[in-house]
Motif scaffolding. Sequence first.
Motif, PDB file in Angstrom:
ATOM      1  N   ASN A 159     -19.253  23.254  11.055  1.00  0.00           N
ATOM      2  CA  ASN A 159     -18.021  23.224  11.850  1.00  0.00           C
ATOM      3  C   ASN A 159     -18.037  22.052  12.823  1.00  0.00           C
ATOM      4  N   TYR A 160     -16.982  21.270  12.806  1.00  0.00           N
ATOM      5  CA  TYR A 160     -16.778  20.222  13.784  1.00  0.00           C
ATOM      6  C   TYR A 160     -15.277  19.956  13.850  1.00  0.00           C
ATOM      7  N   PRO A 161     -14.784  19.387  14.937  1.00  0.00           N
ATOM      8  CA  PRO A 161     -13.339  19.211  15.082  1.00  0.00           C
ATOM      9  C   PRO A 161     -12.765  18.303  14.000  1.00  0.00           C
ATOM     10  N   LYS A 162     -11.668  18.722  13.431  1.00  0.00           N
ATOM     11  CA  LYS A 162     -10.941  17.921  12.444  1.00  0.00           C
ATOM     12  C   LYS A 162      -9.490  17.877  12.880  1.00  0.00           C
ATOM     13  N   ILE A 163      -8.933  16.691  13.007  1.00  0.00           N
ATOM     14  CA  ILE A 163      -7.559  16.564  13.477  1.00  0.00           C
ATOM     15  C   ILE A 163      -6.651  16.113  12.336  1.00  0.00           C
ATOM     16  N   ASP A 164      -5.368  16.442  12.478  1.00  0.00           N
ATOM     17  CA  ASP A 164      -4.425  16.042  11.441  1.00  0.00           C
ATOM     18  C   ASP A 164      -3.730  14.740  11.808  1.00  0.00           C
ATOM     19  N   ALA A 165      -3.127  14.111  10.819  1.00  0.00           N
ATOM     20  CA  ALA A 165      -2.405  12.856  11.038  1.00  0.00           C
ATOM     21  C   ALA A 165      -1.045  13.134  11.648  1.00  0.00           C
ATOM     22  N   PHE A 166      -0.409  12.071  12.134  1.00  0.00           N
ATOM     23  CA  PHE A 166       0.940  12.187  12.665  1.00  0.00           C
ATOM     24  C   PHE A 166       1.884  12.655  11.569  1.00  0.00           C
ATOM     25  N   SER A 167       2.811  13.540  11.948  1.00  0.00           N
ATOM     26  CA  SER A 167       3.792  14.032  10.987  1.00  0.00           C
ATOM     27  C   SER A 167       5.103  14.312  11.705  1.00  0.00           C
ATOM     28  N   GLN A 168       6.206  14.039  11.049  1.00  0.00           N
ATOM     29  CA  GLN A 168       7.509  14.344  11.628  1.00  0.00           C
ATOM     30  C   GLN A 168       8.495  14.736  10.534  1.00  0.00           C
ATOM     31  N   ILE A 169       9.461  15.547  10.929  1.00  0.00           N
ATOM     32  CA  ILE A 169      10.592  15.859  10.054  1.00  0.00           C
ATOM     33  C   ILE A 169      11.721  14.941  10.510  1.00  0.00           C
ATOM     34  N   ILE A 172       0.814  -1.224   0.000  1.00  0.00           N
ATOM     35  CA  ILE A 172       0.000   0.000   0.000  1.00  0.00           C
ATOM     36  C   ILE A 172       0.848   1.274   0.000  1.00  0.00           C
ATOM     37  N   ILE A 173       2.158   1.142   0.230  1.00  0.00           N
ATOM     38  CA  ILE A 173       3.057   2.297   0.279  1.00  0.00           C
ATOM     39  C   ILE A 173       4.224   2.034  -0.667  1.00  0.00           C
ATOM     40  N   ASP A 174       4.761   3.079  -1.247  1.00  0.00           N
ATOM     41  CA  ASP A 174       5.924   2.951  -2.131  1.00  0.00           C
ATOM     42  C   ASP A 174       7.180   2.749  -1.286  1.00  0.00           C
ATOM     43  N   THR A 175       7.402   1.506  -0.856  1.00  0.00           N
ATOM     44  CA  THR A 175       8.557   1.152  -0.026  1.00  0.00           C
ATOM     45  C   THR A 175       8.838  -0.326  -0.214  1.00  0.00           C
ATOM     46  N   ASN A 176       9.837  -0.838   0.486  1.00  0.00           N
ATOM     47  CA  ASN A 176      10.138  -2.269   0.422  1.00  0.00           C
ATOM     48  C   ASN A 176      10.852  -2.703   1.690  1.00  0.00           C
ATOM     49  N   ASP A 177      10.914  -4.006   1.891  1.00  0.00           N
ATOM     50  CA  ASP A 177      11.492  -4.570   3.107  1.00  0.00           C
ATOM     51  C   ASP A 177      12.953  -4.173   3.276  1.00  0.00           C
ATOM     52  N   GLU A 178      13.710  -4.202   2.188  1.00  0.00           N
ATOM     53  CA  GLU A 178      15.130  -3.881   2.276  1.00  0.00           C
ATOM     54  C   GLU A 178      15.355  -2.453   2.767  1.00  0.00           C
ATOM     55  N   ASP A 212      -0.952   8.634   8.434  1.00  0.00           N
ATOM     56  CA  ASP A 212      -1.322   8.868   7.049  1.00  0.00           C
ATOM     57  C   ASP A 212      -0.599   7.802   6.231  1.00  0.00           C
ATOM     58  N   PHE A 213      -1.323   6.806   5.760  1.00  0.00           N
ATOM     59  CA  PHE A 213      -0.683   5.654   5.118  1.00  0.00           C
ATOM     60  C   PHE A 213      -0.203   5.945   3.694  1.00  0.00           C
ATOM     61  N   SER A 214      -0.220   7.220   3.318  1.00  0.00           N
ATOM     62  CA  SER A 214       0.472   7.609   2.088  1.00  0.00           C
ATOM     63  C   SER A 214       1.836   8.225   2.401  1.00  0.00           C
ATOM     64  N   ASP A 215       2.111   8.407   3.708  1.00  0.00           N
ATOM     65  CA  ASP A 215       3.363   9.020   4.152  1.00  0.00           C
ATOM     66  C   ASP A 215       4.329   7.926   4.582  1.00  0.00           C
ATOM     67  N   ARG A 216       5.161   7.483   3.666  1.00  0.00           N
ATOM     68  CA  ARG A 216       6.055   6.370   3.981  1.00  0.00           C
ATOM     69  C   ARG A 216       7.168   6.771   4.945  1.00  0.00           C
ATOM     70  N   THR A 217       7.462   8.079   5.058  1.00  0.00           N
ATOM     71  CA  THR A 217       8.537   8.500   5.955  1.00  0.00           C
ATOM     72  C   THR A 217       8.170   8.334   7.423  1.00  0.00           C
ATOM     73  N   SER A 218       6.892   8.216   7.723  1.00  0.00           N
ATOM     74  CA  SER A 218       6.443   8.050   9.104  1.00  0.00           C
ATOM     75  C   SER A 218       5.823   6.680   9.356  1.00  0.00           C
ATOM     76  N   THR A 219       4.955   6.254   8.457  1.00  0.00           N
ATOM     77  CA  THR A 219       4.121   5.078   8.701  1.00  0.00           C
ATOM     78  C   THR A 219       4.931   3.810   8.931  1.00  0.00           C
ATOM     79  N   VAL A 220       6.049   3.646   8.236  1.00  0.00           N
ATOM     80  CA  VAL A 220       6.806   2.390   8.338  1.00  0.00           C
ATOM     81  C   VAL A 220       7.382   2.176   9.724  1.00  0.00           C
ATOM     82  N   PHE A 221       7.480   3.230  10.521  1.00  0.00           N
ATOM     83  CA  PHE A 221       8.115   3.115  11.830  1.00  0.00           C
ATOM     84  C   PHE A 221       7.203   2.522  12.906  1.00  0.00           C
TER      85      PHE A 221
END
Length: 324
Positions: A206-216, A26-32, A148-157
């Motif tokens: 109007n209702y609460p909307k939260i963002d996904a996890f993000s990191q640099i 589901i993400i552009d990544t690989n095991d290696e 956010d399962f399109s964010d491979r820099t965070s999700t794989v961890f």
Amino acid sequence: MPGSKILASAHYVPNDIVTNDDLAQIIDTNDEWIQSHTGIKTRHISLQGENTSDLATQAAKLALAQAHMKPEDIDLIIVTTFTPDGLAPSTAALVQRNLAAKNAWAYDIVTACAGFVFGLSTADKFIRSGTYKNALVIAAEVNSKMMDFSDRTSTVFFGDGAGAVVMTADEHGDGIVAGEEMHTIGNADVVHSGRIAPLTQLSPDNYPKIDAFSQIGRDVFNEVTELIPQHIYSFLENKSLKPSDVDYFIPHQANLRLIEYIANALNEPIDKFSTNVIRNGNTSSAGIAIGFDELRQSVNLKGKRVLLTGFGAGFTYGSILFEF
């Protein structure tokens, strides 16, 4: 006043195991790539509807059974999490309800991946006050729901899990806490999760909307490598100790490469470091709790020094030293 000691520990992870190959579907990544950059092979993901309070409750039940205690014996429940069931009621309150711990008051601590260290420190103070005798400290995270399962820099961890300890008053000694040191550097841009934007206008939709996890990621790595080894050296030096005087290290399970870096910077062998991140992924505050339980179940800690060091979003970091 009495010190505190640990009667029991336990941990719980969801049944579903997600491999790197599963993520690659589901993400552009690989095991290696994932293994080379993080050392992570698998992670447990909550796919059966278990929320943070559910993982926390399971870990707490196992810890209470180990301690041969009933829920009503507990005076205080602290849950450390930055993936709560919701803002209110607290996740700790839901655990108190689930356990039917009718004599306990409960609240959450939110210091991200450093949470378990802060929770242990807090429970120790309540016990040392003499007002409370038995405390449950639980670190629990369902990180997957914030990804956010399109964010491979965070999700794989990240993975999901929980760990718990039963702390009680040491009526005949000073307890096991031999020292602690905590820090916060307000840097919300490096890592954030669940932000809720304020209103800009009145509107029926109007209702609460939260963002996904993000990191640099690079900034996080630099912050950890610059601060944490020096923090550990300084903390131990203030106790007239060196890293070689510590029998076991349990750092935040961010990724294997960071743990290896810290071990190398301290000139200590990697086999003195807890490394459950390989099979569990980064379980945020739960990683240290799980590592402590695994260590406690595998070796006799009598006469040993164990250093727990957490670091994470905020930027928040700290250490607590146990002498058994």
